[in-house]
Scaffold this motif. Structure first.
Motif, PDB file in Angstrom:
ATOM      1  N   LEU A  31      22.521  -7.581  -5.893  1.00  0.00           N
ATOM      2  CA  LEU A  31      21.921  -6.417  -5.238  1.00  0.00           C
ATOM      3  C   LEU A  31      21.959  -6.573  -3.726  1.00  0.00           C
ATOM      4  CD1 LEU A  31      18.760  -6.118  -7.512  1.00  0.00           C
ATOM      5  CD2 LEU A  31      20.912  -4.855  -7.707  1.00  0.00           C
ATOM      6  N   SER A  32      22.063  -5.448  -3.039  1.00  0.00           N
ATOM      7  CA  SER A  32      22.032  -5.490  -1.581  1.00  0.00           C
ATOM      8  C   SER A  32      21.304  -4.265  -1.042  1.00  0.00           C
ATOM      9  CB  SER A  32      23.458  -5.559  -1.021  1.00  0.00           C
ATOM     10  OG  SER A  32      24.204  -4.445  -1.429  1.00  0.00           O
ATOM     11  N   GLU A  33      21.013  -4.293   0.247  1.00  0.00           N
ATOM     12  CA  GLU A  33      20.290  -3.208   0.904  1.00  0.00           C
ATOM     13  C   GLU A  33      20.991  -1.869   0.658  1.00  0.00           C
ATOM     14  OE1 GLU A  33      18.915  -1.830   5.383  1.00  0.00           O
ATOM     15  OE2 GLU A  33      19.790  -3.800   5.078  1.00  0.00           O
ATOM     16  N   GLY A  34      20.213  -0.866   0.330  1.00  0.00           N
ATOM     17  CA  GLY A  34      20.769   0.467   0.101  1.00  0.00           C
ATOM     18  C   GLY A  34      21.078   0.756  -1.361  1.00  0.00           C
ATOM     19  N   ASP A  35      21.084  -0.285  -2.215  1.00  0.00           N
ATOM     20  CA  ASP A  35      21.333  -0.043  -3.642  1.00  0.00           C
ATOM     21  C   ASP A  35      20.244   0.866  -4.196  1.00  0.00           C
ATOM     22  OD1 ASP A  35      23.568  -1.624  -3.632  1.00  0.00           O
ATOM     23  OD2 ASP A  35      22.661  -3.320  -4.663  1.00  0.00           O
ATOM     24  N   GLN A  36      20.617   1.686  -5.161  1.00  0.00           N
ATOM     25  CA  GLN A  36      19.667   2.610  -5.771  1.00  0.00           C
ATOM     26  C   GLN A  36      19.329   2.136  -7.182  1.00  0.00           C
ATOM     27  OE1 GLN A  36      21.370   6.536  -5.472  1.00  0.00           O
ATOM     28  NE2 GLN A  36      20.685   6.750  -3.385  1.00  0.00           N
ATOM     29  N   SER A  53       0.823  -1.215   0.000  1.00  0.00           N
ATOM     30  CA  SER A  53       0.000   0.000   0.000  1.00  0.00           C
ATOM     31  C   SER A  53       0.856   1.264   0.000  1.00  0.00           C
ATOM     32  CB  SER A  53      -0.927   0.010   1.217  1.00  0.00           C
ATOM     33  OG  SER A  53      -0.159   0.002   2.410  1.00  0.00           O
ATOM     34  N   LYS A  54       2.136   1.134   0.420  1.00  0.00           N
ATOM     35  CA  LYS A  54       3.059   2.272   0.410  1.00  0.00           C
ATOM     36  C   LYS A  54       3.839   2.379  -0.897  1.00  0.00           C
ATOM     37  CE  LYS A  54       3.723   2.436   5.382  1.00  0.00           C
ATOM     38  NZ  LYS A  54       4.704   2.414   6.475  1.00  0.00           N
ATOM     39  N   GLY A  55       3.519   1.532  -1.872  1.00  0.00           N
ATOM     40  CA  GLY A  55       4.188   1.599  -3.166  1.00  0.00           C
ATOM     41  C   GLY A  55       5.522   0.875  -3.201  1.00  0.00           C
ATOM     42  N   GLN A  56       5.807   0.064  -2.208  1.00  0.00           N
ATOM     43  CA  GLN A  56       7.080  -0.657  -2.155  1.00  0.00           C
ATOM     44  C   GLN A  56       6.936  -2.016  -2.832  1.00  0.00           C
ATOM     45  OE1 GLN A  56       7.362  -0.574   2.107  1.00  0.00           O
ATOM     46  NE2 GLN A  56       8.783   1.141   2.070  1.00  0.00           N
ATOM     47  N   ILE A  57       7.970  -2.384  -3.573  1.00  0.00           N
ATOM     48  CA  ILE A  57       7.995  -3.673  -4.254  1.00  0.00           C
ATOM     49  C   ILE A  57       9.193  -4.450  -3.737  1.00  0.00           C
ATOM     50  CG2 ILE A  57       8.252  -4.850  -6.478  1.00  0.00           C
ATOM     51  CD1 ILE A  57       7.013  -2.357  -7.775  1.00  0.00           C
ATOM     52  N   THR A  58       8.975  -5.699  -3.356  1.00  0.00           N
ATOM     53  CA  THR A  58      10.068  -6.554  -2.903  1.00  0.00           C
ATOM     54  C   THR A  58      10.681  -7.239  -4.118  1.00  0.00           C
ATOM     55  OG1 THR A  58       8.985  -6.954  -0.790  1.00  0.00           O
ATOM     56  CG2 THR A  58      10.665  -8.540  -1.469  1.00  0.00           C
ATOM     57  N   ILE A  59      11.992  -7.136  -4.241  1.00  0.00           N
ATOM     58  CA  ILE A  59      12.697  -7.822  -5.317  1.00  0.00           C
ATOM     59  C   ILE A  59      12.981  -9.238  -4.823  1.00  0.00           C
ATOM     60  CG2 ILE A  59      14.767  -7.861  -6.755  1.00  0.00           C
ATOM     61  CD1 ILE A  59      14.883  -4.785  -6.338  1.00  0.00           C
ATOM     62  N   PRO A  60      12.506 -10.259  -5.527  1.00  0.00           N
ATOM     63  CA  PRO A  60      12.694 -11.637  -5.073  1.00  0.00           C
ATOM     64  C   PRO A  60      14.168 -11.971  -4.838  1.00  0.00           C
ATOM     65  CG  PRO A  60      11.152 -11.561  -6.896  1.00  0.00           C
ATOM     66  CD  PRO A  60      11.760 -10.191  -6.778  1.00  0.00           C
ATOM     67  N   LYS A  61      14.420 -12.810  -3.815  1.00  0.00           N
ATOM     68  CA  LYS A  61      15.771 -13.167  -3.407  1.00  0.00           C
ATOM     69  C   LYS A  61      16.599 -13.699  -4.572  1.00  0.00           C
ATOM     70  CE  LYS A  61      18.398 -15.963  -0.170  1.00  0.00           C
ATOM     71  NZ  LYS A  61      18.365 -16.954   0.896  1.00  0.00           N
ATOM     72  N   GLU A  62      16.026 -14.586  -5.386  1.00  0.00           N
ATOM     73  CA  GLU A  62      16.778 -15.161  -6.505  1.00  0.00           C
ATOM     74  C   GLU A  62      17.250 -14.082  -7.486  1.00  0.00           C
ATOM     75  OE1 GLU A  62      13.038 -16.703  -9.180  1.00  0.00           O
ATOM     76  OE2 GLU A  62      13.146 -17.137  -7.026  1.00  0.00           O
ATOM     77  N   LEU A  63      16.446 -13.049  -7.676  1.00  0.00           N
ATOM     78  CA  LEU A  63      16.801 -11.958  -8.573  1.00  0.00           C
ATOM     79  C   LEU A  63      17.880 -11.073  -7.942  1.00  0.00           C
ATOM     80  CD1 LEU A  63      16.176 -10.712 -11.291  1.00  0.00           C
ATOM     81  CD2 LEU A  63      14.271  -9.506 -10.265  1.00  0.00           C
ATOM     82  N   LYS A  83      28.709   3.829  -6.937  1.00  0.00           N
ATOM     83  CA  LYS A  83      28.436   4.425  -5.630  1.00  0.00           C
ATOM     84  C   LYS A  83      29.338   5.636  -5.481  1.00  0.00           C
ATOM     85  CE  LYS A  83      26.029   0.930  -3.768  1.00  0.00           C
ATOM     86  NZ  LYS A  83      24.934   0.876  -2.905  1.00  0.00           N
ATOM     87  N   LEU A  84      28.760   6.813  -5.582  1.00  0.00           N
ATOM     88  CA  LEU A  84      29.515   8.048  -5.434  1.00  0.00           C
ATOM     89  C   LEU A  84      29.502   8.479  -3.967  1.00  0.00           C
ATOM     90  CD1 LEU A  84      28.042   9.970  -8.485  1.00  0.00           C
ATOM     91  CD2 LEU A  84      30.160   8.659  -8.396  1.00  0.00           C
ATOM     92  N   LEU A  85      30.544   9.159  -3.556  1.00  0.00           N
ATOM     93  CA  LEU A  85      30.605   9.653  -2.186  1.00  0.00           C
ATOM     94  C   LEU A  85      29.405  10.543  -1.888  1.00  0.00           C
ATOM     95  CD1 LEU A  85      32.062   9.856   0.477  1.00  0.00           C
ATOM     96  CD2 LEU A  85      33.416  11.729  -0.466  1.00  0.00           C
ATOM     97  N   SER A  86      28.967  11.319  -2.887  1.00  0.00           N
ATOM     98  CA  SER A  86      27.830  12.216  -2.667  1.00  0.00           C
ATOM     99  C   SER A  86      26.557  11.433  -2.355  1.00  0.00           C
ATOM    100  CB  SER A  86      27.608  13.107  -3.898  1.00  0.00           C
ATOM    101  OG  SER A  86      27.324  12.319  -5.033  1.00  0.00           O
ATOM    102  N   GLN A  87      26.472  10.173  -2.826  1.00  0.00           N
ATOM    103  CA  GLN A  87      25.305   9.346  -2.521  1.00  0.00           C
ATOM    104  C   GLN A  87      25.413   8.744  -1.125  1.00  0.00           C
ATOM    105  OE1 GLN A  87      25.809   6.712  -5.838  1.00  0.00           O
ATOM    106  NE2 GLN A  87      24.214   7.721  -7.023  1.00  0.00           N
TER     107      GLN A  87
END
Length: 89
Positions: free
Chosen positions: A26-31, A10-20, A49-53
């Protein structure tokens, strides 16, 4: 092409399946960037990953002396310039 499905909350969040996540490294915090064309959405990870990010995400249990960090960076740059030479344009 592989079909993998997910569900939006309901908050517009989509879970990326573990296998993908594992397949794409991919890991937590990736954009991600969202590319929209006609009625299709393509999601691509932003690999660099830039320092500014990272600003605001860096944590430390002890205080950081930025002036000391700058001085060390100056010293290291000086060592590099002296050992490698420096060319003026």
């Amino acid at each position: 092409m592989e079909l993998v499905s997910g569900k939006m909350t309901s908050k517009g969040q989509i879970t990326i399946p573990k296998e993908l996540r594992e397949k794409l490294g991919l890991s937590e915090g990736d954009q991600f960037k969202f590319l929209i064309e006609n009625d299709e959405v393509r999601i691509e990870p932003i690999k660099k990953k830039l320092l500014s990010q990272a600003i605001g995400r860096i944590t430390s249990e002890e205080s950081i002396d930025f002036e000391k960090m700058r001085e060390i960076a100056r010293q290291e740059a000086s060592k590099h310039i002296l050992s490698e030479g420096f060319e003026h344009e």
